[in-house]
Write an enzyme that holds these catalytic residues in place. Structure first.
Site, PDB file in Angstrom:
ATOM      1  N   ASP A   1       0.823  -1.198   0.000  1.00 11.03           N
ATOM      2  CA  ASP A   1       0.000   0.000   0.000  1.00 11.03           C
ATOM      3  C   ASP A   1       0.863   1.257   0.000  1.00 11.03           C
ATOM      4  OD1 ASP A   1      -2.359  -1.353  -0.063  1.00 11.03           O
ATOM      5  OD2 ASP A   1      -2.812  -1.145   2.074  1.00 11.03           O
TER       6      ASP A   1
ATOM      7  N   LYS B   1      -3.986   2.621  -2.546  1.00  9.16           N
ATOM      8  CA  LYS B   1      -5.207   3.369  -2.872  1.00  9.16           C
ATOM      9  C   LYS B   1      -5.255   4.589  -1.957  1.00  9.16           C
ATOM     10  CE  LYS B   1      -7.956  -0.125  -2.080  1.00  9.16           C
ATOM     11  NZ  LYS B   1      -6.971  -1.188  -1.845  1.00  9.16           N
TER      12      LYS B   1
ATOM     13  N   MET C   1      -9.725   7.568   8.618  1.00  6.85           N
ATOM     14  CA  MET C   1      -9.867   8.219   7.312  1.00  6.85           C
ATOM     15  C   MET C   1     -11.068   9.173   7.295  1.00  6.85           C
ATOM     16  SD  MET C   1      -9.149   4.682   5.207  1.00  6.85           S
ATOM     17  CE  MET C   1     -10.307   3.819   6.285  1.00  6.85           C
TER      18      MET C   1
END
Length: 467
Positions: free
Chosen positions: A246, A268, A383
């Site tokens: 990641d 991502k 997030m």
């Protein structure tokens, strides 16, 4: 007879090995005479080491003579004076015996390194006497990386080596076999049938019946600091053929991976062009079916907001073996860096991890906000930077007091770690200053009030100094 002298590498020519302060060798002592002179604890420890190596140890606690060294394969002395050290050194050389005078490098033909014992696998670490404490520290690090069961696997390798060598052609076949053996050696201890199974695997490889089978390991990379990796995660990285990592996985973590492993960034990130989950799934399937050991390296813990469920389901549909290695999720790293107990008994009876955005990047519509607004619960939003204003509005609208303590953390455990402290009412206005360049954690709850007297900017340094 032709004699060729090899010049010392002066750094101007390429070489397969840089200069060595000493040459590491492993000395067979089984049944050989070893002499230890001295009655100190240090001499007793050296005698114990020699006995563990199978030597016939003769200890001269009080006094020694040159005759004591006759027929010895190795000689150790704990000399009280430099005169005694010189005399023992000279006598050993006269007898043709390699000698070590404890803690006196000038009278040593060899040194004892720090030892990691997984016999018959033995690792010795030397600093050429320059920094013994550093050698001991390296040994402690190595000890944590080498499972105790490796001793049993090393013994098994010795037992089956002749049978395997007789069945496999030198080169590719033997390399494939021993790579598979090593993969198992860094796992659980061998079973009673492991030897038969490995010899059977050699027979299949020789007959061309056992094509290399791929597999996938989902590994939690933790919040960023490589020292927060689990031992099992490090072992998986060192056994990988391909690593799909990641965007938030740190370079320090990747440095621990097998050098030959192919690294592929599949991260991502919100607002950036990146791999779709379906593409990542396809890559894992394709690589595993090609016989590769694929490590899917995810920030934090792979089972918390990491899409691991979708990946596991796809791999199982394809019949590909998959394992999971947990990691430290960033919420726990944040709590540690702040010195906050997320379930402090005076403030909270439970903790929740809630995603701060849906697949569309919006605030999730299916969250039970009434439950999340429980004042006796600590809630960590992952997030949630771009939805922070909506989070605050939802919680206040469901009855959570506007003065509820809030912490926002960015780059947890990384060099650029940053914290903001305020209240739920202050949260929307604070986010532009915190920034949206990296995912943030938003912690809401009374547990964060216990740190109001401590500067969050210095808490990490204070905790690190205390460790």
């Amino acid at each position: 007879m032709s004699i060729v002298s090899l010049p010392r590498n002066d750094g101007r020519r390429p070489g397969r090995m840089d200069d060595l302060a000493t040459l590491p060798v492993f000395f067979k002592l089984t049944g050989k005479r070893a002499v230890v002179a001295g009655g100190s604890d240090a001499a007793a420890w050296k005698a114990e080491l020699l006995a563990a190596a199978g030597a016939d140890v003769h200890v001269c606690k009080i006094g020694w003579t040159p005759d004591s060294l006759a027929g010895a394969a190795i000689a150790i002395c704990d000399a009280e004076t430099e005169e005694e050290a010189q005399a023992f050194y000279d006598a050993a050389h006269e007898a043709g015996v390699p000698v070590n005078v404890i803690d006196k490098p000038a009278w040593c033909d060899f040194q004892f390194g720090s030892i990691v014992n997984r016999s018959p696998a033995v690792i010795a670490i030397s600093t050429d006497g320059a920094a013994p404490i550093l050698g001991q520290a390296i040994r402690r690090r190595v000890e944590t990386l080498i499972p105790s069961a490796l001793a049993d696997w090393a013994a098994l390798a010795r037992d089956i080596r002749e049978a395997v060598t007789g069945r496999l052609a030198a080169g590719a076949q033997r390399r494939v076999f021993w790579e598979r053996f090593v993969d198992r050696a860094f796992g659980p201890a061998p079973t009673e049938t492991a030897g038969e199974e490995m010899v059977g695997a050699a027979v299949s490889i020789a007959a061309g019946l056992d094509a290399e089978k791929g597999r996938v390991t989902l590994v939690g990379a933790g919040p960023g600091d490589a020292e927060l990796l689990t031992l099992k995660a490090v072992r998986a990285l060192q056994a990988a053929d391909v690593i799909l990592f990641d965007d938030l996985v740190s370079d320090d973590v990747l440095e621990l991976a097998r050098r030959e492993a192919k690294r592929m960034l599949v991260g991502k990130r919100g607002g950036r062009e990146s791999c779709r989950q379906e593409e990542i799934n396809d890559m894992m399937v394709s690589l595993a079916k090609a016989g590769k050991h694929v490590v899917r390296l995810k920030g934090g813990d792979p089972m918390i907001f990491g899409r691991a469920g979708e990946e596991i389901a796809r791999l199982e549909e394809e019949g590909i073996p998959v394992a999971v290695v947990p990691g430290i999720t960033s919420a726990l790293a944040m709590a540690s860096s702040l010195g906050v107990s997320l379930t402090h008994r005076d403030s909270a009876q439970s903790v929740r991890f809630v995603t701060g955005h849906s697949r569309k990047g919006e605030l999730p519509s299916d969250v039970n906000w009434q439950a999340v607004a429980d004042p006796k619960t600590t809630t960590i939003f992952y997030m949630g930077g771009r939805t922070a204003g909506e989070i605050a509005a939802m919680l206040i609208g469901r009855g959570l007091p506007a003065d509820t303590p809030v912490v926002v953390a960015k780059a947890v455990s990384r060099p650029g770690q940053k914290h903001w402290r305020g209240t739920l009412a202050d949260l929307p206005a604070a986010m532009p200053d915190i920034g949206y360049d990296e995912p943030v954690l938003i912690g809401v709850g009374q547990v964060f009030a216990v740190r109001t007297a401590l500067s969050f900017a210095t808490s990490r340094e204070a905790l690190a100094a205390a460790i």
